[in-house]
Design a protein around this motif. Structure first.
Motif, PDB file in Angstrom:
ATOM      1  N   ALA A 121       0.835  -1.210   0.000  1.00 18.82           N
ATOM      2  CA  ALA A 121       0.000   0.000   0.000  1.00 18.82           C
ATOM      3  C   ALA A 121       0.865   1.253   0.000  1.00 18.82           C
ATOM      4  CB  ALA A 121      -0.935  -0.011   1.202  1.00 18.82           C
ATOM      5  N   LEU A 145      -0.576   4.746  -0.460  1.00 19.39           N
ATOM      6  CA  LEU A 145      -1.692   4.576   0.478  1.00 19.39           C
ATOM      7  C   LEU A 145      -1.151   4.189   1.847  1.00 19.39           C
ATOM      8  CD1 LEU A 145      -4.037   2.438  -1.802  1.00 19.39           C
ATOM      9  CD2 LEU A 145      -4.191   4.895  -1.363  1.00 19.39           C
ATOM     10  N   TYR A 193      -4.573  -6.676  -0.757  1.00 16.79           N
ATOM     11  CA  TYR A 193      -4.516  -5.309  -1.273  1.00 16.79           C
ATOM     12  C   TYR A 193      -5.617  -5.092  -2.306  1.00 16.79           C
ATOM     13  CZ  TYR A 193      -2.851  -1.170  -3.709  1.00 16.79           C
ATOM     14  OH  TYR A 193      -2.773   0.075  -4.289  1.00 16.79           O
ATOM     15  N   THR A 246      -8.604  -2.466  -1.812  1.00 24.50           N
ATOM     16  CA  THR A 246      -8.575  -1.247  -2.620  1.00 24.50           C
ATOM     17  C   THR A 246      -9.307  -1.344  -3.952  1.00 24.50           C
ATOM     18  OG1 THR A 246      -6.529  -1.800  -3.781  1.00 24.50           O
ATOM     19  CG2 THR A 246      -6.320  -0.655  -1.634  1.00 24.50           C
ATOM     20  N   LYS A 256      -7.769  -2.298  -6.486  1.00 24.28           N
ATOM     21  CA  LYS A 256      -6.714  -1.972  -7.446  1.00 24.28           C
ATOM     22  C   LYS A 256      -5.722  -3.127  -7.561  1.00 24.28           C
ATOM     23  CE  LYS A 256      -7.022   2.884  -6.290  1.00 24.28           C
ATOM     24  NZ  LYS A 256      -6.335   4.052  -5.714  1.00 24.28           N
TER      25      LYS A 256
END
Length: 176
Positions: A12, A17, A167, A171, A173
Motif C-alpha cells: 500500500a 496509500l 490489497y 482497494t 486496485k
C-alpha cells in the motif's frame, strides 16, 4: 519475514496509500473461538475491537474448517463485528491449501474456494482469493515456491501473494 500484514502495509505504501494492519490471531484457531467472549480468543478480539475503529476486518478460519465450521463461526461472529464496528467492511480470506502433500492441494484449495464463495454470498462479503491465486501461480509459475520448508505454511513469496490478494480486495486496485 513472512508477515502478510507487514507486506500489505508495504504494498500500500508503495502505491501512496496508508494501511495500518493489526493482528488478532492465535495459531490453529477457529472463527467460532473468537465469538466466545469468555475464551482467550474472544477476550483478545474484544480488546482489539475496543482499541480503535477499523475500516476493514479480515476473517480467516482454521485450514481444517469445513463449510459448516466456518458458517457456524461466521454466523456468531459477523453480528458481533457489525455491532461493534459498524463502519468496518468485513472481508473473507479464502485461505490457500496448507495440505503438506502437493498432490492434495488442488482438492483442498477447491474446497476453500467453494466454501468461501458460498459464505461470501450468504453474508454479502468480499473475498480475498488466496487459494485461487496459489493454484494459478503454481500452474503458471511452478518455479515460484509458495510454501515454506514445512511444505504447509506459506513462504515469503506465498505471503507476498496473499498480501497482493488482500490489497486488491481492500482497494479494488492491482498491486502491480
Amino acid at each position: 519475514y513472512y508477515s502478510v500484514p507487514d507486506k500489505l502495509t508495504l504494498i500500500a505504501e508503495s502505491a501512496g496509500l496508508k494501511i495500518d494492519a493489526t493482528y488478532c490471531t492465535i495459531g490453529s484457531a477457529y472463527l467460532s473461538y473468537f465469538a466466545d467472549a469468555t475464551s482467550t480468543h474472544g477476550k483478545l478480539l474484544n480488546e482489539k475491537l475496543a482499541e480503535k475503529k477499523y475500516d476493514y476486518i479480515v476473517l480467516q478460519d482454521n485450514s481444517n474448517a469445513g463449510y459448516a465450521d466456518v458458517k457456524a463461526g461466521m454466523d456468531k461472529l459477523v453480528p458481533i463485528l457489525k455491532q461493534s464496528q459498524p463502519q468496518a467492511e468485513l472481508l473473507l480470506y479464502e485461505r490457500y491449501s496448507s495440505n503438506s502433500d502437493p498432490a492434495q492441494r488442488f482438492g483442498s484449495a477447491r474446497k476453500h474456494y467453494i466454501n468461501y464463495t458460498r459464505l461470501s454470498r450468504e453474508h454479502g462479503l468480499t473475498v480475498s482469493p488466496a487459494a485461487t491465486s496459489f493454484l494459478i501461480c503454481t500452474e503458471k509459475y511452478p518455479e515460484i515456491n509458495l510454501y515454506a520448508t514445512d511444505n504447509s505454511h506459506h513462504s515469503k513469496e506465498g505471503s507476498y501473494l496473499i498480501a497482493c490478494c488482500m490489497y486488491t480486495a481492500i482497494t479494488g486496485k492491482s498491486p502491480v
